[in-house]
Scaffold this active site. Structure first.
Site, PDB file in Angstrom:
ATOM      1  N   ASP A 124       0.845  -1.192   0.000  1.00 46.98           N
ATOM      2  CA  ASP A 124       0.000   0.000   0.000  1.00 46.98           C
ATOM      3  C   ASP A 124       0.884   1.246   0.000  1.00 46.98           C
ATOM      4  OD1 ASP A 124      -2.991   0.913   0.471  1.00 46.98           O
ATOM      5  OD2 ASP A 124      -1.664   2.245   1.589  1.00 46.98           O
TER       6      ASP A 124
ATOM      7  N   GLU B 216       1.391   5.491  -0.104  1.00 46.65           N
ATOM      8  CA  GLU B 216       0.837   6.828   0.100  1.00 46.65           C
ATOM      9  C   GLU B 216       1.613   7.773  -0.816  1.00 46.65           C
ATOM     10  OE1 GLU B 216      -1.902   6.974   1.728  1.00 46.65           O
ATOM     11  OE2 GLU B 216      -1.631   4.932   2.470  1.00 46.65           O
TER      12      GLU B 216
ATOM     13  N   ASP C 165      -1.915   1.462  -6.813  1.00 46.73           N
ATOM     14  CA  ASP C 165      -0.529   1.290  -6.341  1.00 46.73           C
ATOM     15  C   ASP C 165       0.388   0.827  -7.492  1.00 46.73           C
ATOM     16  OD1 ASP C 165      -0.990   1.375  -3.103  1.00 46.73           O
ATOM     17  OD2 ASP C 165      -2.651   0.463  -4.159  1.00 46.73           O
TER      18      ASP C 165
ATOM     19  N   HIS D 151      -4.927   5.220   5.926  1.00 45.99           N
ATOM     20  CA  HIS D 151      -4.112   6.012   4.994  1.00 45.99           C
ATOM     21  C   HIS D 151      -2.660   6.143   5.435  1.00 45.99           C
ATOM     22  CE1 HIS D 151      -7.639   6.847   2.650  1.00 45.99           C
ATOM     23  NE2 HIS D 151      -8.234   7.485   3.649  1.00 45.99           N
TER      24      HIS D 151
ATOM     25  N   ASP E 135      -2.410   0.274   6.356  1.00 52.04           N
ATOM     26  CA  ASP E 135      -3.325  -0.160   5.284  1.00 52.04           C
ATOM     27  C   ASP E 135      -2.921  -1.551   4.781  1.00 52.04           C
ATOM     28  OD1 ASP E 135      -4.695   2.223   5.509  1.00 52.04           O
ATOM     29  OD2 ASP E 135      -4.065   3.039   3.571  1.00 52.04           O
TER      30      ASP E 135
HETATM   31  P1  AMP Z   1      -4.808   5.136   0.355  1.00 49.08           P
HETATM   32  O1  AMP Z   1      -4.000   3.905   0.124  1.00 49.08           O
HETATM   33  O2  AMP Z   1      -6.281   4.945   0.288  1.00 49.08           O
HETATM   34  O3  AMP Z   1      -4.386   5.722   1.666  1.00 49.08           O
HETATM   35  O4  AMP Z   1      -4.466   6.170  -0.787  1.00 49.08           O
HETATM   36  C1  AMP Z   1      -3.214   6.305  -1.399  1.00 49.08           C
HETATM   37  C2  AMP Z   1      -2.990   7.735  -1.844  1.00 49.08           C
HETATM   38  O5  AMP Z   1      -4.041   8.142  -2.731  1.00 49.08           O
HETATM   39  C3  AMP Z   1      -2.982   8.779  -0.726  1.00 49.08           C
HETATM   40  O6  AMP Z   1      -1.714   8.927  -0.115  1.00 49.08           O
HETATM   41  C4  AMP Z   1      -3.362  10.034  -1.497  1.00 49.08           C
HETATM   42  O7  AMP Z   1      -2.262  10.533  -2.221  1.00 49.08           O
HETATM   43  C5  AMP Z   1      -4.389   9.499  -2.496  1.00 49.08           C
HETATM   44  N1  AMP Z   1      -5.739   9.537  -1.913  1.00 49.08           N
HETATM   45  C6  AMP Z   1      -6.348   8.595  -1.210  1.00 49.08           C
HETATM   46  N2  AMP Z   1      -7.588   8.928  -0.827  1.00 49.08           N
HETATM   47  C7  AMP Z   1      -7.790  10.128  -1.306  1.00 49.08           C
HETATM   48  C8  AMP Z   1      -8.867  11.038  -1.261  1.00 49.08           C
HETATM   49  N3  AMP Z   1     -10.012  10.802  -0.644  1.00 49.08           N
HETATM   50  N4  AMP Z   1      -8.696  12.178  -1.907  1.00 49.08           N
HETATM   51  C9  AMP Z   1      -7.556  12.428  -2.545  1.00 49.08           C
HETATM   52  N5  AMP Z   1      -6.490  11.631  -2.599  1.00 49.08           N
HETATM   53  C10 AMP Z   1      -6.599  10.507  -2.003  1.00 49.08           C
HETATM   54 MG    MG Z   2      -3.003   3.712   1.978  1.00 52.63          MG
END
Ligand code: AMP
Ligand code: MG
Length: 187
Positions: A13, A15, A109, A165, A170
């Site tokens: 996962d 970020e 990813d 996040h 995650d």
């Molecule tokens: P996640 O694995 O769901 O935490 O998301 C990976 C990356 O996607 C995050 O570090 C953000 O750069 C982007 N991201 C995730 N969710 C959002 C959201 N609701 N709005 C904008 N960017 C997001």
């Molecule tokens: Mg994440």
């Protein structure tokens, strides 16, 4: 001929830098954290974990939106190695588990790895195909609807552990979901 069995699900996962007002376009987003676990296919235990912050170079200052979403602080990335060093460490770790298959929640990813590797002229590190666990989760439920990771945990009645996040948390939570859908039939 013996079929090559993948002993681990490598659950990753990422970020990334992000801004909700469009100042960082999608194609300029960069990885700021790699979180990953090696989920043993026989025992369903996590045998090893990898966590690495990465210093972005295109948009070095994290936006407040990004910090609030991920809880990753400016200091975390300022003190971190840049992409080439980080991906080399990651590659060394994944290659120490030769039989693994790359999995993540959705295709984001994988696409972000392809984008950052191309930008930094580093060859894509994965040798296996990619499993999209988000898709497998919908198939498990027998629905077409797609779920976020947190929604999927709620659907299964499992508590989200750690900080949503954050890459490493995650990855651990996705591993919990994957273990459930691969080992428990729906009643
Ligand atoms: P996640 O694995 O769901 O935490 O998301 C990976 C990356 O996607 C995050 O570090 C953000 O750069 C982007 N991201 C995730 N969710 C959002 C959201 N609701 N709005 C904008 N960017 C997001
Ligand atoms: Mg994440």
């Amino acid at each position: 001929m013996e079929t090559k069995i993948s002993h681990y699900y490598l659950i990753v996962d990422l970020e990334a830098t992000y801004c909700n007002n469009g100042t960082i376009p999608r194609h300029e987003m960069e990885i700021i954290e790699i979180g990953a676990v090696m989920l043993n296919r026989e025992t369903w235990e996590i045998d090893s974990e990898f966590q690495q912050f990465i210093q972005p170079v295109r948009h070095q200052q994290l936006t407040s939106f990004c910090t609030e979403l991920t809880s990753i602080r400016q200091q975390d990335v300022d003190e971190a190695p840049k992409f080439l060093e980080a991906i080399s460490r990651f590659k060394e770790w994944i290659y120490s588990f030769p039989n693994h298959i790359f999995c993540s929640w959705g295709n984001y990813d994988k696409k972000q790895f392809i984008q950052d590797c191309a930008y930094h002229n580093f060859s894509y590190p994965f040798i296996s195909e990619h499993i999209n666990i988000k898709e497998e989760f919908s198939e498990y439920l027998g629905v077409s609807k797609k779920f976020g990771m947190a929604q999927a945990l709620t659907e299964l009645g499992i508590e989200l552990k750690g900080t949503h996040h954050r890459g490493i948390d995650d990855a651990r939570n996705i591993a919990t979901i994957y273990k459930q859908i691969k080992t428990k039939k729906l009643s």
